[in-house]
Design an enzyme around this catalytic site. Structure first.
Site, PDB file in Angstrom:
ATOM      1  N   GLY A  70       0.754  -1.251   0.000  1.00 50.61           N
ATOM      2  CA  GLY A  70       0.000   0.000   0.000  1.00 50.61           C
ATOM      3  C   GLY A  70       0.774   1.285   0.000  1.00 50.61           C
ATOM      4  O   GLY A  70       0.228   2.318  -0.407  1.00 50.61           O
TER       5      GLY A  70
ATOM      6  N   ARG B  84       4.160  -1.269  -5.281  1.00 49.75           N
ATOM      7  CA  ARG B  84       4.560   0.030  -5.833  1.00 49.75           C
ATOM      8  C   ARG B  84       5.835   0.591  -5.192  1.00 49.75           C
ATOM      9  O   ARG B  84       6.721   1.072  -5.894  1.00 49.75           O
ATOM     10  CB  ARG B  84       3.405   1.005  -5.617  1.00 49.75           C
TER      11      ARG B  84
ATOM     12  N   CYS C 267      -6.545   7.083 -30.192  1.00 55.08           N
ATOM     13  CA  CYS C 267      -7.657   7.809 -30.806  1.00 55.08           C
ATOM     14  C   CYS C 267      -8.688   8.233 -29.777  1.00 55.08           C
ATOM     15  O   CYS C 267      -9.864   7.855 -29.860  1.00 55.08           O
ATOM     16  CB  CYS C 267      -8.297   6.939 -31.878  1.00 55.08           C
ATOM     17  N   GLU C 268      -8.236   8.935 -28.758  1.00 57.41           N
ATOM     18  CA  GLU C 268      -9.148   9.436 -27.722  1.00 57.41           C
ATOM     19  C   GLU C 268      -8.647  10.781 -27.261  1.00 57.41           C
ATOM     20  O   GLU C 268      -7.454  10.933 -26.992  1.00 57.41           O
ATOM     21  CB  GLU C 268      -9.153   8.498 -26.503  1.00 57.41           C
TER      22      GLU C 268
HETATM   23  N1  LLP Z   1      -1.306  -7.084  -1.459  1.00 57.96           N
HETATM   24  C1  LLP Z   1      -2.544  -7.141  -1.951  1.00 57.96           C
HETATM   25  C2  LLP Z   1      -3.471  -8.146  -1.445  1.00 57.96           C
HETATM   26  C3  LLP Z   1      -2.937  -6.260  -2.961  1.00 57.96           C
HETATM   27  O1  LLP Z   1      -4.162  -6.310  -3.455  1.00 57.96           O
HETATM   28  C4  LLP Z   1      -2.009  -5.310  -3.461  1.00 57.96           C
HETATM   29  C5  LLP Z   1      -2.375  -4.381  -4.522  1.00 57.96           C
HETATM   30  C6  LLP Z   1      -0.698  -5.311  -2.913  1.00 57.96           C
HETATM   31  C7  LLP Z   1      -0.389  -6.195  -1.902  1.00 57.96           C
HETATM   32  C8  LLP Z   1       0.372  -4.356  -3.378  1.00 57.96           C
HETATM   33  O2  LLP Z   1      -0.003  -3.055  -3.117  1.00 57.96           O
HETATM   34  P1  LLP Z   1       0.993  -1.819  -3.379  1.00 57.96           P
HETATM   35  O3  LLP Z   1       2.106  -1.899  -2.368  1.00 57.96           O
HETATM   36  O4  LLP Z   1       1.493  -1.926  -4.753  1.00 57.96           O
HETATM   37  O5  LLP Z   1       0.137  -0.631  -3.169  1.00 57.96           O
HETATM   38  N2  LLP Z   1      -3.573  -0.661 -10.380  1.00 57.96           N
HETATM   39  C9  LLP Z   1      -3.564   0.228  -9.238  1.00 57.96           C
HETATM   40  C10 LLP Z   1      -3.066  -0.464  -7.993  1.00 57.96           C
HETATM   41  C11 LLP Z   1      -3.873  -1.661  -7.605  1.00 57.96           C
HETATM   42  C12 LLP Z   1      -3.330  -2.355  -6.395  1.00 57.96           C
HETATM   43  C13 LLP Z   1      -3.989  -3.667  -6.189  1.00 57.96           C
HETATM   44  N3  LLP Z   1      -3.524  -4.381  -5.074  1.00 57.96           N
HETATM   45  C14 LLP Z   1      -2.728   1.459  -9.547  1.00 57.96           C
HETATM   46  O6  LLP Z   1      -2.199   1.569 -10.653  1.00 57.96           O
HETATM   47  O7  LLP Z   1      -2.621   2.352  -8.703  1.00 57.96           O
END
Ligand code: LLP
Length: 421
Positions: A237, A282, A350-351
């Site tokens: 997160g 991330r 194309c948007e």
């Molecule tokens: N653990 C679980 C159960 C998750 O669902 C996620 C991310 C993570 C860990 C890793 O989270 P992070 O540290 O990357 O925040 N596509 C979206 C982000 C979706 C995240 C989904 N789950 C974006 O581009 O911001």
């Protein structure tokens, strides 16, 4: 601005360099759009997590960028992987990720996914619904975590909040306690609890509140079931800066706050300290990556807006459209020149909404310039599409002046290979 780029970024002779390579030489050798990942930055982030929580298991949220080379590198630094589909599991296995560091997620795991988790000997399968418990037991799952939805509102875009009342993920406390009993009755060990409050978090409040609620929940499990969690997985997160004005906690600040709160909350309820698992995606890879594009058409569209069109766009980075993500950029080949004005960076799709950056100060851009966009290592190539029949970009890993392709560029022939005629 340079601090948004990977740790090894520098400007020499007016050119932006990463990992000891000029971005212009990488663009020439590998083409554009190109994702450039810096190995030193990823390793530094992985080590920062391990240093801040030495006793924890740190697993990479593979979804941020499923890539075998990066998974291998993270495994070398002692990290595991959180996977949520057969595909992600396949990447982790190809990378040789040790099974005792694999966590299998999914709010809708199919039977074949549950079986694959068992075959790969994953450390934990995270149970996300009451419905899947019997199927998990039938598939042979023996060790699990229960995903709890504690009802907290994370400080982030609403599409990536995951622990509020009504989330599609996990189980609210009343159902979670039923799930713990049901899983144990079905012969599945419940090693502990999981919570992931959301992604791209700016503050700590929701994460700390979730820890407190998990402690209350754990105390009631002890009192009602005689069961206590040995493992607490707090998910991922932590956010990443993508523009200079962003203010985001460091890994050290974020993780130590969690570690301290977990210890304090657990103590308050007289619970024995659990083993911590964290699942950063991330914050491990976003800042390690930047995207390099070639500038094409430069078009004054009105008195207010001049568009600078790049050779990619929403197919290689859909985050501005999906989450209102903000980015900034440098002209990599003229990185020391003074700004000549403010420009809008648009893609080739194309948007009208295919705008990567609404406004950024740049020297007067010209066809053939290289535009480098920092902090794009997470959820870009991993979420890329073939919109408009555009092949997906390549990714390279740079270190000490050496670059290796870690994801080859797709070609139009690749796309045609899926067609019936
Ligand atoms: N653990 C679980 C159960 C998750 O669902 C996620 C991310 C993570 C860990 C890793 O989270 P992070 O540290 O990357 O925040 N596509 C979206 C982000 C979706 C995240 C989904 N789950 C974006 O581009 O911001």
């Amino acid at each position: 601005m340079l601090d948004l780029f990977p740790d090894t970024a520098s400007i020499a002779d007016g050119e932006l360099r990463v990992g000891g390579r000029r971005l212009s030489s990488l663009a020439e050798e590998f083409g554009t759009p190109l994702l450039v990942y810096c190995e030193a930055t990823i390793r530094a982030r992985a080590r920062a997590y391990r240093a801040a929580a030495p006793d924890a298991l740190i697993v990479y949220g593979t979804k941020a960028f499923p890539n075998v080379a990066l998974l291998r590198l993270l495994a070398e630094d002692g990290l595991g992987a959180d996977v949520s589909t057969l595909g992600e599991l396949g990447f982790a296995r190809r990378a040789g990720m040790p099974p005792e560091r694999l966590v299998v997620h999914g709010n809708n795991k199919g039977d074949s996914e549950l079986q694959a988790a068992v075959e790969s000997n994953a450390a934990f399968v995270v149970l996300d619904s009451l419905e899947e418990i019997v199927r998990a037991a039938t598939a042979g799952v023996r060790r699990s975590l229960i995903r709890v939805t504690p009802g907290v509102e994370a400080d982030t875009h609403e599409s990536i909040r995951t622990a509020h009342v009504g989330s599609k993920f996990g189980l609210p406390p009343d159902d979670a306690i039923v799930a713990i009993s049901a899983a144990r009755t079905a012969g599945i060990e419940v090693a502990g609890l999981h919570v992931h409050v959301g992604s791209d978090l700016r503050g700590l409040d929701a994460s700390l509140a979730a820890v407190d609620r998990l402690a209350v929940f754990s105390a009631s499990c002890r009192d009602e079931l005689g069961w206590i969690p040995q493992v607490v997985d707090l998910g991922g997160g932590l956010g990443t800066r993508t523009v200079a004005e962003d203010d985001v906690l460091s890994i050290e600040e974020y993780v130590s706050a969690l570690v301290e709160r977990l210890a304090a909350s657990w103590d308050r309820h007289g619970l024995p300290q659990p083993r911590l698992v964290l699942e950063p995606g991330r914050s491990l890879v976003a800042a390690a990556g930047c995207t390099v594009y070639h500038v094409g058409v430069v078009k004054p569209a009105s008195e207010e807006v001049t568009y600078v069109a790049i050779d990619g766009g929403m197919s290689d980075n859909p985050r501005p459209q999906l989450y209102g993500a903000r980015h900034t950029a440098l002209l990599a080949n003229r990185a020391k020149e003074r700004p000549a004005g403010r420009f809008a960076i648009c893609g080739k799709h194309c948007e009208e909404g295919d705008v990567l950056i609404g406004e950024v100060e740049l020297p007067q851009p010209r066809r053939g310039d290289l535009l480098a966009v920092p902090s794009t290592g997470a959820y870009t190539l991993g979420m890329a599409s073939n919109y408009n029949g555009v092949p997906r970009p390549a990714a390279v890993l740079v270190r000490d002046g050496e670059a290796s392709v870690i994801r080859r560029r797709e070609s139009v022939e690749d796309l045609l290979a899926y067609e019936s005629g």
